[in-house]
Enzyme design. Structure first.
Site, PDB file in Angstrom:
ATOM      1  N   ASP A  27     -44.254 106.980 -31.552  1.00 26.94           N
ATOM      2  CA  ASP A  27     -44.492 105.778 -32.368  1.00 26.94           C
ATOM      3  C   ASP A  27     -43.303 104.820 -32.313  1.00 26.94           C
ATOM      4  O   ASP A  27     -42.164 105.254 -32.133  1.00 26.94           O
ATOM      5  CB  ASP A  27     -44.769 106.223 -33.816  1.00 26.94           C
ATOM      6  CG  ASP A  27     -45.468 105.141 -34.620  1.00 26.94           C
ATOM      7  OD1 ASP A  27     -45.908 104.127 -34.038  1.00 26.94           O
ATOM      8  OD2 ASP A  27     -45.588 105.323 -35.850  1.00 26.94           O
ATOM      9  N   HIS A  44     -44.785  99.043 -24.996  1.00 28.61           N
ATOM     10  CA  HIS A  44     -45.632 100.134 -24.472  1.00 28.61           C
ATOM     11  C   HIS A  44     -45.154 100.556 -23.082  1.00 28.61           C
ATOM     12  O   HIS A  44     -45.140 101.733 -22.743  1.00 28.61           O
ATOM     13  CB  HIS A  44     -47.094  99.705 -24.433  1.00 28.61           C
ATOM     14  CG  HIS A  44     -47.683  99.509 -25.803  1.00 28.61           C
ATOM     15  ND1 HIS A  44     -47.542 100.434 -26.805  1.00 28.61           N
ATOM     16  CD2 HIS A  44     -48.403  98.478 -26.346  1.00 28.61           C
ATOM     17  CE1 HIS A  44     -48.157  99.996 -27.905  1.00 28.61           C
ATOM     18  NE2 HIS A  44     -48.680  98.813 -27.657  1.00 28.61           N
ATOM     19  N   LEU A 138     -45.784 123.347 -16.791  1.00 32.11           N
ATOM     20  CA  LEU A 138     -45.988 122.781 -18.126  1.00 32.11           C
ATOM     21  C   LEU A 138     -47.440 122.341 -18.327  1.00 32.11           C
ATOM     22  O   LEU A 138     -48.016 121.660 -17.478  1.00 32.11           O
ATOM     23  CB  LEU A 138     -45.063 121.564 -18.299  1.00 32.11           C
ATOM     24  CG  LEU A 138     -45.216 120.794 -19.617  1.00 32.11           C
ATOM     25  CD1 LEU A 138     -44.604 121.572 -20.783  1.00 32.11           C
ATOM     26  CD2 LEU A 138     -44.568 119.413 -19.512  1.00 32.11           C
TER      27      LEU A 138
HETATM   28  C1  IPE Z   1     -50.069 107.145 -34.236  1.00 34.67           C
HETATM   29  O1  IPE Z   1     -49.356 105.953 -34.327  1.00 34.67           O
HETATM   30  C2  IPE Z   1     -50.856 107.169 -32.960  1.00 34.67           C
HETATM   31  C3  IPE Z   1     -50.054 107.161 -31.717  1.00 34.67           C
HETATM   32  C4  IPE Z   1     -48.770 107.237 -31.628  1.00 34.67           C
HETATM   33  C5  IPE Z   1     -50.834 107.091 -30.511  1.00 34.67           C
HETATM   34  P1  IPE Z   1     -49.900 104.711 -35.155  1.00 34.67           P
HETATM   35  O2  IPE Z   1     -48.859 103.655 -35.076  1.00 34.67           O
HETATM   36  O3  IPE Z   1     -51.266 104.369 -34.725  1.00 34.67           O
HETATM   37  O4  IPE Z   1     -49.993 105.345 -36.625  1.00 34.67           O
HETATM   38  P2  IPE Z   1     -50.092 104.665 -38.062  1.00 34.67           P
HETATM   39  O5  IPE Z   1     -51.284 103.763 -38.027  1.00 34.67           O
HETATM   40  O6  IPE Z   1     -48.837 103.898 -38.290  1.00 34.67           O
HETATM   41  O7  IPE Z   1     -50.229 105.802 -39.002  1.00 34.67           O
HETATM   42  C1  IPE Z   2     -47.097 103.747 -30.593  1.00 33.11           C
HETATM   43  O1  IPE Z   2     -46.424 102.561 -30.851  1.00 33.11           O
HETATM   44  C2  IPE Z   2     -48.045 103.614 -29.431  1.00 33.11           C
HETATM   45  C3  IPE Z   2     -49.472 103.538 -29.812  1.00 33.11           C
HETATM   46  C4  IPE Z   2     -49.955 103.732 -31.014  1.00 33.11           C
HETATM   47  C5  IPE Z   2     -50.399 103.260 -28.737  1.00 33.11           C
HETATM   48  P1  IPE Z   2     -47.030 101.451 -31.804  1.00 33.11           P
HETATM   49  O2  IPE Z   2     -47.835 100.504 -30.985  1.00 33.11           O
HETATM   50  O3  IPE Z   2     -47.755 102.091 -32.940  1.00 33.11           O
HETATM   51  O4  IPE Z   2     -45.714 100.747 -32.319  1.00 33.11           O
HETATM   52  P2  IPE Z   2     -45.429 100.211 -33.780  1.00 33.11           P
HETATM   53  O5  IPE Z   2     -45.722 101.312 -34.726  1.00 33.11           O
HETATM   54  O6  IPE Z   2     -46.334  99.035 -33.984  1.00 33.11           O
HETATM   55  O7  IPE Z   2     -43.985  99.842 -33.756  1.00 33.11           O
HETATM   56 MG    MG Z   3     -47.196 102.692 -34.799  1.00 34.52          MG
END
Ligand code: IPE
Ligand code: IPE
Ligand code: MG
Length: 247
Positions: A27, A44, A138
């Site tokens: 995240d 990303h 793995l």
């Molecule tokens: C969780 O992250 C899903 C992934 C990392 C793929 P999100 O950014 O979607 O989670 P919330 O919405 O903050 O809980």
């Molecule tokens: C995690 O990073 C990746 C996915 C959920 C695909 P985010 O896109 O949730 O990044 P933040 O949380 O907005 O910083």
């Molecule tokens: Mg996020």
């Protein structure tokens, strides 16, 4: 290439305290990009780069299974442009990384409902799975359109169907066989980056006795050194599983 005990020791690690199954909620890509005045897509992309080193280190340090959250069922709420970027990155990822993953004997498996994705994404994932299916290194699970609640409902249906066929009650083993993670050990260590301290519908059943590790570092900045910190913290935890003796 697997690390020797001596090499692991040099990182402050030891083979006996390497988790068998690590799960990661990757995240903070968006916030990482924002902090640099860049587009979320750049975050990303940087996140994919970070994953490469973590897979490598998992493989080399003797982790048996690594399950990473790449796209949740809830992430479908995001704007179509962002979903498009993520789909493009997935295709590119499998194209670019497959040779090295295969060389390192990584076995790739997607978990979640792949059928929702465009054909070309599905093809890229299925190709990577087929090509690495016999690998004995793995076990890399990539969660794509994955949600734990949907997985549990699916496993319950599976268990009920199997039991009905055999004219008996469904058992725990039937349910576990219906999970995407069937055959894998439960998660030992869950890592979530970016300062959020929640599970976000990830592996609710498999995390029953996992050690939880949260760090403020955004996913693209989660280097091998950060991973070693998490593994070191894990090694110091006293896992009692409800009993009284440590470890
Ligand atoms: C969780 O992250 C899903 C992934 C990392 C793929 P999100 O950014 O979607 O989670 P919330 O919405 O903050 O809980
Ligand atoms: C995690 O990073 C990746 C996915 C959920 C695909 P985010 O896109 O949730 O990044 P933040 O949380 O907005 O910083
Ligand atoms: Mg996020």
């Amino acid at each position: 290439m697997k690390y020797t005990e001596k090499e692991l020791n040099a990182f402050g690690l030891a083979s006996e305290s390497i988790p068998r199954h690590v799960a990661i909620i990757m995240d903070g890509n968006g916030r990482w990009a924002k902090a640099r005045g860049q587009m979320r897509s750049a975050g990303h992309r940087a996140g994919v780069d970070a994953l490469r080193d973590i897979i490598r280190f998992s493989s080399d340090s003797g982790v048996e299974a690594l399950t990473v959250y790449a796209f949740s069922t809830e992430n479908k709420k995001r704007p179509p442009e962002e979903i498009g970027v993520l789909c493009g990155l997935l295709i590119e990822y499998f194209k670019k990384e497959i040779d090295e993953l295969d060389e390192n004997r990584v076995r790739i498996k997607s978990i979640g409902d792949l059928s929702w994705f465009p054909e070309n994404v599905q093809a890229a994932v299925l190709n990577a799975e087929a090509r690495t299916a016999e690998n004995e290194g793995l076990k890399l699970n990539i969660a794509l359109n994955y949600g734990s609640q949907a997985e549990i409902v699916r496993a319950v249906k599976y268990a009920a169907a199997v039991a009905r066929k055999e004219n008996r009650e469904p058992e725990k083993e039937d349910f576990e066989a219906g999970l995407y993670t069937a055959g894998l050990p439960p998660v030992d260590l869950l890592i979530r980056t970016s300062g959020e301290e929640r599970i976000s519908n990830f592996l609710l059943y498999q995390l029953a006795y996992a050690e939880l590790y949260f760090t403020d570092v955004y996913w693209p900045d989660f280097t091998k050194e950060e991973y070693i910190k998490a593994l070191t913290a894990f090694a110091k935890r006293s896992r009692r599983f409800g009993g009284l003796t440590a470890k």
